[in-house]
Each structure stands twice: as C-alpha cells, then as structure tokens.
Design an enzyme around this catalytic site. Structure first.
Site, PDB file in Angstrom:
ATOM      1  N   MET A 168      73.579 -18.989  58.899  1.00 13.19           N
ATOM      2  CA  MET A 168      71.990 -19.185  58.624  1.00 13.19           C
ATOM      3  C   MET A 168      70.961 -19.325  59.924  1.00 13.19           C
ATOM      4  O   MET A 168      71.380 -19.072  60.433  1.00 13.19           O
ATOM      5  CB  MET A 168      72.052 -21.592  58.628  1.00 13.19           C
ATOM      6  CG  MET A 168      73.114 -21.526  57.338  1.00 13.19           C
ATOM      7  SD  MET A 168      72.781 -23.215  58.026  1.00 13.19           S
ATOM      8  CE  MET A 168      74.570 -23.601  55.949  1.00 13.19           C
ATOM      9  N   ASP A 174      79.415 -19.183  56.275  1.00  8.23           N
ATOM     10  CA  ASP A 174      77.772 -19.656  55.913  1.00  8.23           C
ATOM     11  C   ASP A 174      77.025 -19.131  57.206  1.00  8.23           C
ATOM     12  O   ASP A 174      76.772 -19.838  58.849  1.00  8.23           O
ATOM     13  CB  ASP A 174      77.773 -21.125  55.633  1.00  8.23           C
ATOM     14  CG  ASP A 174      78.458 -21.583  54.547  1.00  8.23           C
ATOM     15  OD1 ASP A 174      77.936 -21.493  53.575  1.00  8.23           O
ATOM     16  OD2 ASP A 174      79.063 -22.350  54.996  1.00  8.23           O
ATOM     17  N   HIS A 180      84.986 -18.924  53.712  1.00 11.70           N
ATOM     18  CA  HIS A 180      84.095 -18.829  53.670  1.00 11.70           C
ATOM     19  C   HIS A 180      82.716 -19.049  54.611  1.00 11.70           C
ATOM     20  O   HIS A 180      83.560 -20.494  55.576  1.00 11.70           O
ATOM     21  CB  HIS A 180      83.747 -20.704  52.108  1.00 11.70           C
ATOM     22  CG  HIS A 180      81.706 -20.173  52.533  1.00 11.70           C
ATOM     23  ND1 HIS A 180      81.155 -19.221  50.688  1.00 11.70           N
ATOM     24  CD2 HIS A 180      80.875 -21.017  52.340  1.00 11.70           C
ATOM     25  CE1 HIS A 180      80.657 -19.606  50.367  1.00 11.70           C
ATOM     26  NE2 HIS A 180      80.181 -20.469  52.030  1.00 11.70           N
ATOM     27  N   ASP A 219      79.396 -24.560  44.906  1.00  8.97           N
ATOM     28  CA  ASP A 219      79.188 -24.927  47.312  1.00  8.97           C
ATOM     29  C   ASP A 219      78.341 -25.503  47.736  1.00  8.97           C
ATOM     30  O   ASP A 219      77.196 -25.811  46.902  1.00  8.97           O
ATOM     31  CB  ASP A 219      79.379 -23.864  47.688  1.00  8.97           C
ATOM     32  CG  ASP A 219      78.569 -23.661  49.348  1.00  8.97           C
ATOM     33  OD1 ASP A 219      79.269 -24.800  49.594  1.00  8.97           O
ATOM     34  OD2 ASP A 219      77.871 -22.543  49.775  1.00  8.97           O
ATOM     35  N   MET A 258      72.368 -16.831  54.418  1.00  7.40           N
ATOM     36  CA  MET A 258      71.529 -17.954  53.896  1.00  7.40           C
ATOM     37  C   MET A 258      70.460 -17.712  54.478  1.00  7.40           C
ATOM     38  O   MET A 258      69.701 -18.048  55.613  1.00  7.40           O
ATOM     39  CB  MET A 258      71.382 -19.608  54.005  1.00  7.40           C
ATOM     40  CG  MET A 258      72.345 -19.711  52.875  1.00  7.40           C
ATOM     41  SD  MET A 258      73.448 -21.335  53.520  1.00  7.40           S
ATOM     42  CE  MET A 258      74.808 -20.424  54.319  1.00  7.40           C
ATOM     43  N   MET A 261      74.872 -23.123  44.038  1.00  9.12           N
ATOM     44  CA  MET A 261      74.694 -24.245  45.124  1.00  9.12           C
ATOM     45  C   MET A 261      74.737 -25.847  44.071  1.00  9.12           C
ATOM     46  O   MET A 261      73.699 -25.997  43.664  1.00  9.12           O
ATOM     47  CB  MET A 261      73.757 -23.842  46.279  1.00  9.12           C
ATOM     48  CG  MET A 261      73.632 -22.529  46.520  1.00  9.12           C
ATOM     49  SD  MET A 261      75.056 -22.717  48.057  1.00  9.12           S
ATOM     50  CE  MET A 261      74.811 -24.112  48.961  1.00  9.12           C
TER      51      MET A 261
HETATM   52  C1  DX5 Z   1      75.736 -24.919  52.858  1.00 11.18           C
HETATM   53  C2  DX5 Z   1      77.021 -24.198  52.721  1.00 11.18           C
HETATM   54  C3  DX5 Z   1      78.332 -25.447  52.660  1.00 11.18           C
HETATM   55  C4  DX5 Z   1      78.359 -26.425  53.458  1.00 11.18           C
HETATM   56  C5  DX5 Z   1      79.210 -26.743  52.613  1.00 11.18           C
HETATM   57  O1  DX5 Z   1      74.461 -25.305  53.223  1.00 11.18           O
HETATM   58  O2  DX5 Z   1      75.861 -23.409  52.324  1.00 11.18           O
HETATM   59  O3  DX5 Z   1      79.011 -24.339  52.696  1.00 11.18           O
HETATM   60  O4  DX5 Z   1      79.140 -26.127  54.559  1.00 11.18           O
HETATM   61  O5  DX5 Z   1      80.258 -27.890  53.055  1.00 11.18           O
HETATM   62  P1  DX5 Z   1      80.253 -29.369  52.242  1.00 11.18           P
HETATM   63  O6  DX5 Z   1      82.158 -28.987  51.672  1.00 11.18           O
HETATM   64  O7  DX5 Z   1      80.984 -30.489  53.313  1.00 11.18           O
HETATM   65  O8  DX5 Z   1      79.613 -29.927  51.797  1.00 11.18           O
HETATM   66 ZN    ZN Z   2      78.177 -21.744  51.750  1.00 12.93          ZN
END
Ligand code: DX5
Ligand code: ZN
Length: 221
Positions: free
Chosen positions: A39, A37, A35, A177, A70, A139
């Site tokens: 941002m 992420d 996964h 997530d 995101m 989320m």
């Molecule tokens: C948050 C991300 C997640 C995050 C999850 O914006 O999309 O993927 O990194 O992290 P944990 O598992 O630590 O909550």
């Molecule tokens: Zn994520």
C-alpha cells in the site's frame, strides 16, 4: 474450472517484528500462498510493505509469493517486485488507464499477472483481460486495512467471474480478499472462489493456532 482451495494468509496481520518466522510458520501450517499487501498511502489510505521486505522474506519461504499491489502509479515498481521474488503480481484495474500494458510488463518479467477489482467495480471490467491474466482478485472489503467486515454483494461478483473464467477454458485463480473467516469462507468457496486470502482469521491465536485456522478456512477441519 474451480481448482483445489488454496489459502493465502495476508501477512498484514502477522507480527511485523518477526515476519521471517511468521512466513515460515504459515507455510509449515499448510498455507500454499503468502499474500503480501503493498500500500502506498495514495491509491489506498495506508502504508505497508516495499520490495525490500519481499526480498528479505524470500529466503524464508518457498511458497507462492502472491503480491497484491494497491499502488498508483504501478508500472514504475513492477520490476522491483519481480526482482524481489514475487511469483504472482496483482494490480488493480482501477490503478491505471493502461492496465493491459501493465499485465504485459509483468508477463515479460516472467511473473504471473493478476488483476484485482474494488468492491464497486463490475466483473465486466476484466472482460478483455481474461486471456492474459493468471489470477483474478475480488476485493470483499475496500482495500487499505485488515480486519474489516465482508461485503456480501461481492459473492455475486465471484459467481459471475467463475462463469466468465470457466468460459475461457484457461486455468485462472479466482481469489477473494477481505473479511474472510470461518463463516464467510465456505460461502466464498460455494460462489466459486478457489484462493482465499485471510489475515485476521489466519493469525488470530498465534503460531500454535495457524494449522487449525488454515484447515478450518479450507473446510477440512
Ligand atoms: C486489504 C488487504 C487484505 C487484508 C485482509 O486491503 O488487501 O489482504 O489484509 O485482511 P482480513 O483477512 O483481516 O480482512
Ligand atoms: Zn490483499
């Protein structure tokens, strides 16, 4: 129908100085997805990974690259992530007024489209998208950071999306997530999730712990 549980470690919690090794290690430890992420400091208040990093990681893993965008705007960057080696490209329903077009764009590039919902967004927001996506991402924290606390109300959303997905008869991943750990994982699975994103819970303890962390999250420890 709920599919076998797959674990998607969020590399946001990995050692950024050794990302290639980290991605190999989670694959060897049993993770099915990686996964990633992404941002932009605009849609969410943090900056992380761009397509160049995804491309560099691609040679370290043959697992499913599950790219969670995101970012807003999102359309100008879809092709770059597709070319970088993403398998699934997930966009937020809140990130663009023309999310159906974005999903078509992802599909046209030969990638699997996913749609994500922020905690305040109702399940009904994806009603007219379910025929077109391969993954729905709930989320369970406000996106932006790892290590946040699980938002309990999202379990009801997962359950509702389980019903809506089953009604389509299509095979669509239902992913959750944020704040997934050994206590919340079984409850997310019971609600109907079949892909669990876990950053903190996967990477805590370092590489020697990844295998047991992933087995525990899956419920097979
Ligand atoms: C948050 C991300 C997640 C995050 C999850 O914006 O999309 O993927 O990194 O992290 P944990 O598992 O630590 O909550
Ligand atoms: Zn994520």
């Amino acid at each position: 129908m709920q599919q076998p549980i797959r674990i998607a470690p969020s590399i946001l919690s990995a050692d950024f100085a050794s990302l290639g090794e980290e991605v190999r290690a989670i694959g060897a430890a049993g993770a099915e997805y990686v996964h990633i992420d992404v941002m932009d400091g605009h849609f969410v208040p943090n900056l992380t990974i761009g397509p160049g990093v995804v491309k560099a990681l691609r040679k370290h893993s043959d697992k499913v690259f599950d790219v969670h965008l995101m970012i807003a705007p999102v359309d100008p960057f879809i092709e770059a992530f597709a070319q970088a080696g993403a398998d699934i490209i997930t966009v937020h329903v809140e990130a663009t007024p023309h999310v159906h077009r974005t999903i078509q764009l992802i599909r046209s590039l030969g990638k699997k489209p996913g749609i994500s919902l922020n905690p305040s967004t109702p399940a009904s927001a994806v009603e007219y998208l379910l025929d077109d996506v391969d993954l729905v991402l709930v989320m369970s924290v406000n996106p932006g950071f790892g290590g946040q606390t699980f938002i309990e109300s999202q379990l009801a959303k997962v359950a509702e999306l389980r019903r809506r997905i089953d009604a389509t008869g299509r095979r669509i991943d239902l992913e959750i997530d944020g704040g997934i750990n050994f206590e919340t994982a079984p409850r997310a699975i019971a609600a109907g999730a079949d892909v669990l994103v876990a950053g903190t819970a996967t990477f805590t303890g370092g590489p020697t712990a990844y295998g047991s962390n992933i087995r525990r999250l899956r419920g097979s420890a």
